[in-house]
Design a protein around this motif. Sequence first.
Motif, PDB file in Angstrom:
ATOM      1  N   SER A 347       0.829  -1.207   0.000  1.00 31.47           N
ATOM      2  CA  SER A 347       0.000   0.000   0.000  1.00 31.47           C
ATOM      3  C   SER A 347       0.864   1.258   0.000  1.00 31.47           C
ATOM      4  N   ALA A 348       1.967   1.238   0.750  1.00 31.08           N
ATOM      5  CA  ALA A 348       2.878   2.386   0.782  1.00 31.08           C
ATOM      6  C   ALA A 348       3.571   2.561  -0.560  1.00 31.08           C
ATOM      7  N   VAL A 349       3.961   1.454  -1.171  1.00 29.36           N
ATOM      8  CA  VAL A 349       4.621   1.511  -2.474  1.00 29.36           C
ATOM      9  C   VAL A 349       3.682   2.103  -3.522  1.00 29.36           C
ATOM     10  N   LEU A 350       2.427   1.667  -3.512  1.00 26.56           N
ATOM     11  CA  LEU A 350       1.450   2.183  -4.480  1.00 26.56           C
ATOM     12  C   LEU A 350       1.199   3.672  -4.269  1.00 26.56           C
ATOM     13  N   MET A 351       1.178   4.105  -3.025  1.00 21.81           N
ATOM     14  CA  MET A 351       0.968   5.525  -2.739  1.00 21.81           C
ATOM     15  C   MET A 351       2.123   6.360  -3.284  1.00 21.81           C
ATOM     16  N   VAL A 352       3.341   5.910  -3.043  1.00 21.72           N
ATOM     17  CA  VAL A 352       4.514   6.628  -3.551  1.00 21.72           C
ATOM     18  C   VAL A 352       4.503   6.645  -5.076  1.00 21.72           C
ATOM     19  N   ALA A 353       4.171   5.520  -5.685  1.00 20.50           N
ATOM     20  CA  ALA A 353       4.138   5.433  -7.143  1.00 20.50           C
ATOM     21  C   ALA A 353       3.133   6.417  -7.730  1.00 20.50           C
ATOM     22  N   PHE A 354       1.963   6.529  -7.122  1.00 24.87           N
ATOM     23  CA  PHE A 354       0.944   7.441  -7.622  1.00 24.87           C
ATOM     24  C   PHE A 354       1.430   8.884  -7.602  1.00 24.87           C
ATOM     25  N   PHE A 355       1.919   9.338  -6.454  1.00 18.39           N
ATOM     26  CA  PHE A 355       2.383  10.725  -6.332  1.00 18.39           C
ATOM     27  C   PHE A 355       3.530  11.013  -7.301  1.00 18.39           C
ATOM     28  N   SER A 356       4.515  10.106  -7.345  1.00 21.08           N
ATOM     29  CA  SER A 356       5.729  10.360  -8.106  1.00 21.08           C
ATOM     30  C   SER A 356       5.485  10.356  -9.615  1.00 21.08           C
ATOM     31  N   VAL A 357       4.799   9.340 -10.120  1.00 25.35           N
ATOM     32  CA  VAL A 357       4.582   9.239 -11.563  1.00 25.35           C
ATOM     33  C   VAL A 357       3.628  10.322 -12.048  1.00 25.35           C
ATOM     34  N   TRP A 358       2.588  10.615 -11.270  1.00 18.93           N
ATOM     35  CA  TRP A 358       1.679  11.704 -11.644  1.00 18.93           C
ATOM     36  C   TRP A 358       2.431  13.023 -11.735  1.00 18.93           C
ATOM     37  N   SER A 359       3.289  13.288 -10.765  1.00 15.08           N
ATOM     38  CA  SER A 359       4.019  14.547 -10.767  1.00 15.08           C
ATOM     39  C   SER A 359       5.027  14.613 -11.901  1.00 15.08           C
ATOM     40  N   MET A 360       5.561  13.464 -12.322  1.00 16.52           N
ATOM     41  CA  MET A 360       6.465  13.476 -13.462  1.00 16.52           C
ATOM     42  C   MET A 360       5.759  14.018 -14.696  1.00 16.52           C
ATOM     43  N   GLY A 361       4.495  13.656 -14.865  1.00 18.44           N
ATOM     44  CA  GLY A 361       3.727  14.170 -15.994  1.00 18.44           C
ATOM     45  C   GLY A 361       3.558  15.679 -15.919  1.00 18.44           C
ATOM     46  N   VAL A 362       3.276  16.175 -14.715  1.00 20.64           N
ATOM     47  CA  VAL A 362       3.127  17.626 -14.528  1.00 20.64           C
ATOM     48  C   VAL A 362       4.446  18.330 -14.821  1.00 20.64           C
ATOM     49  N   THR A 363       5.552  17.775 -14.307  1.00 20.13           N
ATOM     50  CA  THR A 363       6.872  18.372 -14.514  1.00 20.13           C
ATOM     51  C   THR A 363       7.246  18.358 -15.995  1.00 20.13           C
ATOM     52  N   TRP A 364       6.922  17.272 -16.685  1.00 25.56           N
ATOM     53  CA  TRP A 364       7.203  17.187 -18.124  1.00 25.56           C
ATOM     54  C   TRP A 364       6.500  18.329 -18.859  1.00 25.56           C
ATOM     55  N   ARG A 365       5.223  18.522 -18.575  1.00 25.36           N
ATOM     56  CA  ARG A 365       4.448  19.579 -19.256  1.00 25.36           C
ATOM     57  C   ARG A 365       5.024  20.959 -18.957  1.00 25.36           C
ATOM     58  N   GLN A 366       5.364  21.217 -17.713  1.00 24.00           N
ATOM     59  CA  GLN A 366       5.873  22.532 -17.333  1.00 24.00           C
ATOM     60  C   GLN A 366       7.265  22.792 -17.917  1.00 24.00           C
ATOM     61  N   HIS A 367       8.122  21.781 -17.866  1.00 19.45           N
ATOM     62  CA  HIS A 367       9.481  21.967 -18.385  1.00 19.45           C
ATOM     63  C   HIS A 367       9.463  22.132 -19.900  1.00 19.45           C
ATOM     64  N   PHE A 368       8.529  21.482 -20.564  1.00 24.88           N
ATOM     65  CA  PHE A 368       8.381  21.642 -22.007  1.00 24.88           C
ATOM     66  C   PHE A 368       7.993  23.083 -22.332  1.00 24.88           C
ATOM     67  N   ALA A 369       6.983  23.605 -21.636  1.00 26.24           N
ATOM     68  CA  ALA A 369       6.550  24.989 -21.860  1.00 26.24           C
ATOM     69  C   ALA A 369       7.650  25.978 -21.496  1.00 26.24           C
ATOM     70  N   PHE A 370       8.380  25.690 -20.431  1.00 23.47           N
ATOM     71  CA  PHE A 370       9.478  26.548 -19.988  1.00 23.47           C
ATOM     72  C   PHE A 370      10.532  26.680 -21.088  1.00 23.47           C
ATOM     73  N   GLN A 371      10.960  25.547 -21.625  1.00 26.32           N
ATOM     74  CA  GLN A 371      11.997  25.576 -22.654  1.00 26.32           C
ATOM     75  C   GLN A 371      11.500  26.162 -23.966  1.00 26.32           C
ATOM     76  N   GLN A 372      10.263  25.883 -24.307  1.00 25.24           N
ATOM     77  CA  GLN A 372       9.712  26.438 -25.545  1.00 25.24           C
ATOM     78  C   GLN A 372       9.680  27.956 -25.492  1.00 25.24           C
ATOM     79  N   THR A 373       9.435  28.506 -24.305  1.00 24.22           N
ATOM     80  CA  THR A 373       9.443  29.958 -24.138  1.00 24.22           C
ATOM     81  C   THR A 373      10.806  30.532 -24.499  1.00 24.22           C
ATOM     82  N   TYR A 374      11.865  29.912 -23.963  1.00 22.50           N
ATOM     83  CA  TYR A 374      13.209  30.410 -24.264  1.00 22.50           C
ATOM     84  C   TYR A 374      13.613  30.127 -25.704  1.00 22.50           C
ATOM     85  N   ALA A 375      13.171  29.012 -26.252  1.00 23.46           N
ATOM     86  CA  ALA A 375      13.459  28.723 -27.657  1.00 23.46           C
ATOM     87  C   ALA A 375      12.833  29.798 -28.552  1.00 23.46           C
ATOM     88  N   GLU A 376      11.640  30.244 -28.187  1.00 27.06           N
ATOM     89  CA  GLU A 376      10.968  31.301 -28.942  1.00 27.06           C
ATOM     90  C   GLU A 376      11.739  32.620 -28.831  1.00 27.06           C
TER      91      GLU A 376
END
Length: 426
Positions: A347-376
């Motif tokens: 149960s603890a492993v599943l909880m950590v997996a949920f938070f971590s993998v979900w946040s990776m998706g959020v970080t991917w989206r934000q870092h993509f937008a961040f870099q695209q801004t500077y590329a522009e």
Amino acid sequence: MSAYWTASRQLKITLAAISVVWLVIVGDLMITDVWDETNALLLMASEPLASMNILEVIRAVWLQQLPLDIYRPLGSSLALGLGKLSGGNILLLRYFNALLMLCSVALLTRALAIRYNLESGRTVAFFAILLFSASSLITATWFANVFDAACLFFLALAIRMYVTGNLVACGISFALAVFCKESHVLALPLFAWLLWEDRQMPESQDRKNRIWLAVSMLGVSAAYWLLRHSFIPIGSDADIHGFDIDVYASSYASFIAGFLAQSSSFAHGSLFFWAGIAAMIALVVLTRSFEPKFTILAILGLCGPVYWGMFGYQGDNIMSHHNFVGRLYLIPFAMTLFVILAKAPRSAVLMVAFFSVWSMGVTWRQHFAFQQTYAEIYHLAESTEGTLFVHYPEKPLEDFRRDLMIGDFPDAAVRINPREGGIDGC
């Protein structure tokens, strides 16, 4: 056919497939240099670094003869040395970080499996959760994180050497980690736990060797801190961060709330803030037996002084220094995850997996937008006659290569949109 598909071979193929998927995901974030990456490239293109050879650069780094506000000599040697060797190729530099991440996760996974004889399911879980985390993602896609990536690599190698009884190699690897970044100290509670587990080994010589290993780890860490303090007095104006007691509680609360997600993309007192804190409490409660609980608490406790004042609240803003905050979680998250997969229930492993993998998706989206801004912005600078001025006070930049100035220019025609990314006014 059944003889070929052994459990060991199936596990290796599974881990290899996970690695390939991860490389594809991080590959889409290899867009352009931003913030400290850009500053490093400008530093290497300026004197005295531009006319130095690699040996001269390394010597200057270890003697603190360059305009650096940090003393991480091995990490800085890697960053500047590789930068000169690659000609400042940001793609190669970032993939070096990605390689370090893959090696670190593989070493820790193997060490965990050997030490606790893990079943393949738990082994895969550790490998996937650590690799598919916000901290791993931002480390692999921002070369300025080479300090964190190198430190974790040498710590992972030290742990791998320890569990197989190669204590000399373990001590050497730990010493290398020490000179990569100050956050090496966050691995000490994990080593203390491993040593404590082995305290009743029957061979007296092994006990003595482990005592000497513990003493050497503390000794080399103390030597580093004394050396660092001689070059950059701790807490002084020259240090990268101060020790303001007024910000400690707020910063540490943000750190704990965002630990499992390795992110600060929330506001103080928000639902996610309280969910993150509640999840951390549940994680400690769920972890079996006292020693692993204490190890997790010790890691979290050490993070307070090490990261004093370095955490805040990103909220919904994309263009912020919080975009890179996942790097600070890399080492403590990896060490904590090691304990969790060894001793915590599913149960603890599943909880950590949920938070971590979900946040990776959020970080991917934000870092993509961040870099695209500077590329522009970089593209606009190339097509602009003369110097391009961009209003964005948070992170000033004077890029002589691109004829670009970013800073507090309220009358500039171009502005960065801090909340959503992108530029306005052009």
